[in-house]
Design a protein around this motif. Structure first.
Motif, PDB file in Angstrom:
ATOM      1  N   VAL A 125       0.830  -1.210   0.000  1.00 44.11           N
ATOM      2  CA  VAL A 125       0.000   0.000   0.000  1.00 44.11           C
ATOM      3  C   VAL A 125       0.861   1.255   0.000  1.00 44.11           C
ATOM      4  O   VAL A 125       0.563   2.230  -0.701  1.00 44.11           O
ATOM      5  CB  VAL A 125      -0.951  -0.020   1.222  1.00 44.11           C
ATOM      6  CG1 VAL A 125      -1.609   1.345   1.411  1.00 44.11           C
ATOM      7  CG2 VAL A 125      -2.010  -1.089   1.046  1.00 44.11           C
ATOM      8  N   VAL A 126       1.940   1.241   0.793  1.00 46.36           N
ATOM      9  CA  VAL A 126       2.839   2.403   0.857  1.00 46.36           C
ATOM     10  C   VAL A 126       3.386   2.727  -0.525  1.00 46.36           C
ATOM     11  O   VAL A 126       3.505   3.891  -0.916  1.00 46.36           O
ATOM     12  CB  VAL A 126       3.988   2.140   1.850  1.00 46.36           C
ATOM     13  CG1 VAL A 126       5.070   3.212   1.723  1.00 46.36           C
ATOM     14  CG2 VAL A 126       3.451   2.121   3.274  1.00 46.36           C
ATOM     15  N   ALA A 127       3.701   1.674  -1.307  1.00 48.26           N
ATOM     16  CA  ALA A 127       4.235   1.887  -2.658  1.00 48.26           C
ATOM     17  C   ALA A 127       3.208   2.529  -3.584  1.00 48.26           C
ATOM     18  O   ALA A 127       3.565   3.139  -4.591  1.00 48.26           O
ATOM     19  CB  ALA A 127       4.694   0.553  -3.239  1.00 48.26           C
ATOM     20  N   MET A 128       1.920   2.408  -3.244  1.00 50.20           N
ATOM     21  CA  MET A 128       0.859   2.975  -4.087  1.00 50.20           C
ATOM     22  C   MET A 128       0.565   4.438  -3.790  1.00 50.20           C
ATOM     23  O   MET A 128      -0.169   5.082  -4.545  1.00 50.20           O
ATOM     24  CB  MET A 128      -0.432   2.158  -3.918  1.00 50.20           C
ATOM     25  CG  MET A 128      -0.318   0.718  -4.361  1.00 50.20           C
ATOM     26  SD  MET A 128      -1.863  -0.178  -4.068  1.00 50.20           S
ATOM     27  CE  MET A 128      -1.341  -1.857  -4.419  1.00 50.20           C
ATOM     28  N   GLY A 129       1.094   4.951  -2.679  1.00 49.63           N
ATOM     29  CA  GLY A 129       0.915   6.375  -2.396  1.00 49.63           C
ATOM     30  C   GLY A 129       0.043   6.647  -1.188  1.00 49.63           C
ATOM     31  O   GLY A 129      -0.623   5.763  -0.641  1.00 49.63           O
ATOM     32  N   ILE A 130       0.033   7.905  -0.776  1.00 47.12           N
ATOM     33  CA  ILE A 130      -0.629   8.330   0.452  1.00 47.12           C
ATOM     34  C   ILE A 130      -2.140   8.147   0.393  1.00 47.12           C
ATOM     35  O   ILE A 130      -2.782   7.840   1.403  1.00 47.12           O
ATOM     36  CB  ILE A 130      -0.280   9.807   0.772  1.00 47.12           C
ATOM     37  CG1 ILE A 130      -0.826  10.218   2.142  1.00 47.12           C
ATOM     38  CG2 ILE A 130      -0.806  10.719  -0.320  1.00 47.12           C
ATOM     39  CD1 ILE A 130      -0.178   9.508   3.293  1.00 47.12           C
ATOM     40  N   LEU A 131      -2.735   8.320  -0.799  1.00 47.88           N
ATOM     41  CA  LEU A 131      -4.192   8.205  -0.897  1.00 47.88           C
ATOM     42  C   LEU A 131      -4.655   6.781  -0.607  1.00 47.88           C
ATOM     43  O   LEU A 131      -5.637   6.574   0.116  1.00 47.88           O
ATOM     44  CB  LEU A 131      -4.659   8.637  -2.286  1.00 47.88           C
ATOM     45  CG  LEU A 131      -4.527  10.136  -2.585  1.00 47.88           C
ATOM     46  CD1 LEU A 131      -4.940  10.431  -4.018  1.00 47.88           C
ATOM     47  CD2 LEU A 131      -5.394  10.943  -1.617  1.00 47.88           C
ATOM     48  N   VAL A 132      -3.957   5.801  -1.163  1.00 47.45           N
ATOM     49  CA  VAL A 132      -4.314   4.405  -0.904  1.00 47.45           C
ATOM     50  C   VAL A 132      -4.059   4.073   0.564  1.00 47.45           C
ATOM     51  O   VAL A 132      -4.782   3.279   1.173  1.00 47.45           O
ATOM     52  CB  VAL A 132      -3.523   3.461  -1.828  1.00 47.45           C
ATOM     53  CG1 VAL A 132      -3.928   2.018  -1.598  1.00 47.45           C
ATOM     54  CG2 VAL A 132      -3.751   3.832  -3.284  1.00 47.45           C
ATOM     55  N   LEU A 133      -3.029   4.703   1.158  1.00 47.45           N
ATOM     56  CA  LEU A 133      -2.734   4.483   2.572  1.00 47.45           C
ATOM     57  C   LEU A 133      -3.877   4.982   3.456  1.00 47.45           C
ATOM     58  O   LEU A 133      -4.207   4.357   4.471  1.00 47.45           O
ATOM     59  CB  LEU A 133      -1.432   5.192   2.949  1.00 47.45           C
ATOM     60  CG  LEU A 133      -0.802   4.791   4.297  1.00 47.45           C
ATOM     61  CD1 LEU A 133      -0.484   3.307   4.320  1.00 47.45           C
ATOM     62  CD2 LEU A 133       0.455   5.608   4.553  1.00 47.45           C
ATOM     63  N   PHE A 134      -4.518   6.092   3.073  1.00 46.68           N
ATOM     64  CA  PHE A 134      -5.690   6.580   3.803  1.00 46.68           C
ATOM     65  C   PHE A 134      -6.791   5.519   3.779  1.00 46.68           C
ATOM     66  O   PHE A 134      -7.421   5.222   4.803  1.00 46.68           O
ATOM     67  CB  PHE A 134      -6.216   7.878   3.183  1.00 46.68           C
ATOM     68  CG  PHE A 134      -5.594   9.120   3.754  1.00 46.68           C
ATOM     69  CD1 PHE A 134      -5.717   9.425   5.092  1.00 46.68           C
ATOM     70  CD2 PHE A 134      -4.885   9.995   2.950  1.00 46.68           C
ATOM     71  CE1 PHE A 134      -5.147  10.578   5.637  1.00 46.68           C
ATOM     72  CE2 PHE A 134      -4.305  11.138   3.464  1.00 46.68           C
ATOM     73  CZ  PHE A 134      -4.435  11.431   4.804  1.00 46.68           C
ATOM     74  N   GLN A 135      -7.041   4.946   2.599  1.00 48.89           N
ATOM     75  CA  GLN A 135      -8.079   3.934   2.476  1.00 48.89           C
ATOM     76  C   GLN A 135      -7.738   2.685   3.298  1.00 48.89           C
ATOM     77  O   GLN A 135      -8.606   2.115   3.965  1.00 48.89           O
ATOM     78  CB  GLN A 135      -8.268   3.551   1.006  1.00 48.89           C
ATOM     79  CG  GLN A 135      -8.895   4.649   0.152  1.00 48.89           C
ATOM     80  CD  GLN A 135      -9.048   4.220  -1.292  1.00 48.89           C
ATOM     81  OE1 GLN A 135      -8.083   3.822  -1.936  1.00 48.89           O
ATOM     82  NE2 GLN A 135     -10.259   4.293  -1.802  1.00 48.89           N
ATOM     83  N   TRP A 136      -6.490   2.272   3.244  1.00 48.35           N
ATOM     84  CA  TRP A 136      -6.040   1.094   3.984  1.00 48.35           C
ATOM     85  C   TRP A 136      -6.195   1.305   5.490  1.00 48.35           C
ATOM     86  O   TRP A 136      -6.637   0.399   6.205  1.00 48.35           O
ATOM     87  CB  TRP A 136      -4.594   0.796   3.619  1.00 48.35           C
ATOM     88  CG  TRP A 136      -3.945  -0.368   4.314  1.00 48.35           C
ATOM     89  CD1 TRP A 136      -2.837  -0.338   5.089  1.00 48.35           C
ATOM     90  CD2 TRP A 136      -4.343  -1.742   4.261  1.00 48.35           C
ATOM     91  NE1 TRP A 136      -2.508  -1.586   5.533  1.00 48.35           N
ATOM     92  CE2 TRP A 136      -3.424  -2.482   5.039  1.00 48.35           C
ATOM     93  CE3 TRP A 136      -5.388  -2.413   3.634  1.00 48.35           C
ATOM     94  CZ2 TRP A 136      -3.526  -3.851   5.215  1.00 48.35           C
ATOM     95  CZ3 TRP A 136      -5.488  -3.798   3.818  1.00 48.35           C
ATOM     96  CH2 TRP A 136      -4.559  -4.490   4.595  1.00 48.35           C
TER      97      TRP A 136
END
Length: 418
Positions: A337-348
């Motif tokens: 998830v971290v590799a996908m960026g901050i927005l995906v991290l919010f969702q995770w």
């Protein structure tokens, strides 16, 4: 290192907000909260604020709020003990020196005959001159044992003294805060990333899609496909997806001008492995506070339903234990998830928070749901379950929970090497 820091931060936020819910509502109920802890095991560091000791502990497997009355008092004073006393200006006892009285030459020594620090808040005994006295104790007085001060817990400050409703709220507040955190995380995602509009308009294009090859640009509006009027984004995508690898005629509006363009749809695999058509466009995004708030609540609700359905499938055997992820699995997924960026991290983070809230509400011993179950039984019976029996149930439940964590972690490790 980025993954490690992300896991630590996410863990700290999820556990802190959960335990903060317990702490705030317990204090509002008048319960003395002795400790607010993140993690278990030996203390790494701590600080005292007002009545509560805040600690960070070695093993990051959760956290707890230690409320007065949930555990037996560690310091017990029996008749015949000699203790030292210090007073407030009004004459009430403010400190009870249990040992090392020589380090407190200003204290008065009393041989205890009777002591009640729960209800009457009095100490009776013989002072140095053999005079029998009964002294009042301040409700916020402290024991001092091995030079460490511990606040006494009168019965009206203990967990068990509060009504069923207040205790239930204090327990339920932890999982509730996890759902609140999920709503906030989803709202933050929507405000940063924007919300897709319903208009059949091109927002962005993929580099290798049919739309960019045909000359479409951001801002173009799709008016018709194959002679059929397009009403919104949904009807547009439905028409395109139903015709993979087919040439379609589009009527497009750009800056008030109408023109026609043809393109062959590409093929992408759908959710049920069926083929569907795509042209490589994304909807335009808008940032609206009210829509973002609605998105936060609806996404939290939908995530909750999905997790509950998954738990139901686990119980009925449609999912195996191997499908669960433990700490190692969560660490691995978080790295992706971290590799996908901050927005995906919010969702995770939001998904993990909902998951934590639901798991804690399961009616299992050692979890908040198990404690709520015992409070519910008390409400039905009109009297509490024997504390020793309840404590034993929670202890066994916690042991079984740790075994489950170990089993799931073992599965995680095996998956890494498969």
């Amino acid at each position: 290192m980025n993954t490690f820091l992300a896991v630590i931060i996410i863990f700290a936020v999820l556990v802190s907000i959960h335990e903060w819910g317990h702490l705030v509502f317990a204090k509002r109920a008048g319960i003395l909260c002795r400790e607010f802890a993140i993690g278990f095991g030996p203390k790494l560091f701590s600080f005292q604020r007002n009545e509560t000791l805040y600690t960070v502990r070695l093993f990051p497997l959760g956290g707890f709020v230690r409320m007065a009355g949930e555990d037996p008092e560690m310091i017990q004073i029996k008749p015949g003990y000699e203790i030292g006393l210090k007073y407030h200006d009004d004459g009430k006892v403010r400190e009870i020196i249990v040992n090392n009285k020589s380090k407190h030459p200003d204290c008065e020594i009393i041989q205890v005959e009777k002591i009640d620090l729960e209800h009457d808040l009095t100490i009776s005994g013989y002072m140095n001159d053999e005079e029998f006295v009964t002294l009042d104790v301040d409700e916020k007085a402290h024991y001092v044992y091995d030079e460490k001060a511990t606040q006494i817990a009168p019965y009206n400050r203990q967990f068990a003294s509060k009504s069923v409703g207040k205790r239930a709220i204090a327990i339920f507040a932890g999982p509730l805060m996890n759902f609140v955190l999920a709503v906030i995380a989803f709202i933050a995602y929507a405000l940063i990333a924007g919300m897709p509009t319903e208009e059949a308009q091109v927002g962005a294009l993929t580099d290798d899609g049919a739309a960019i090859e045909a000359g479409l640009e951001p801002g173009d509006t799709i008016v018709e496909i194959e002679g059929q009027a397009v009403e919104d984004w949904f009807s547009m995508t439905e028409e395109i997806q139903s015709k993979p690898e087919q040439e379609l005629d589009f009527v497009v509006e750009r800056d008030g001008e109408i023109f026609e363009v043809s393109m062959v749809t590409q093929v992408r695999e759908g959710p049920d492995d069926e083929e569907m058509g795509v042209i490589g466009v994304y909807p335009p995004m808008e940032r609206n506070v009210l829509d973002a708030i609605l998105f936060g609540f609806t996404q939290t609700y939908e995530t909750t339903i999905l997790i509950i359905e998954a738990l139901g499938m686990l119980v009925t055997g449609q999912f195996s234990l191997d499908a669960l992820a433990g700490p190692v699995g969560i660490y691995e997924y978080t790295g992706e998830v971290v590799a996908m960026g901050i927005l995906v991290l919010f969702q995770w983070t939001a998904i993990l928070s909902v998951n934590l809230g639901i798991i804690n509400l399961l009616p299992l011993p050692a979890l908040d749901g198990g404690r709520l179950l015992f409070i519910g039984l008390e409400a039905l019976r009109g009297k509490p379950v024997d504390p020793q029996k309840e404590g034993m149930v929670h202890f066994i439940g916690f042991a079984l929970l740790m075994l489950l964590v170990l089993a799931v972690t073992w599965n995680d490790i095996n998956r890494l090497f498969m």
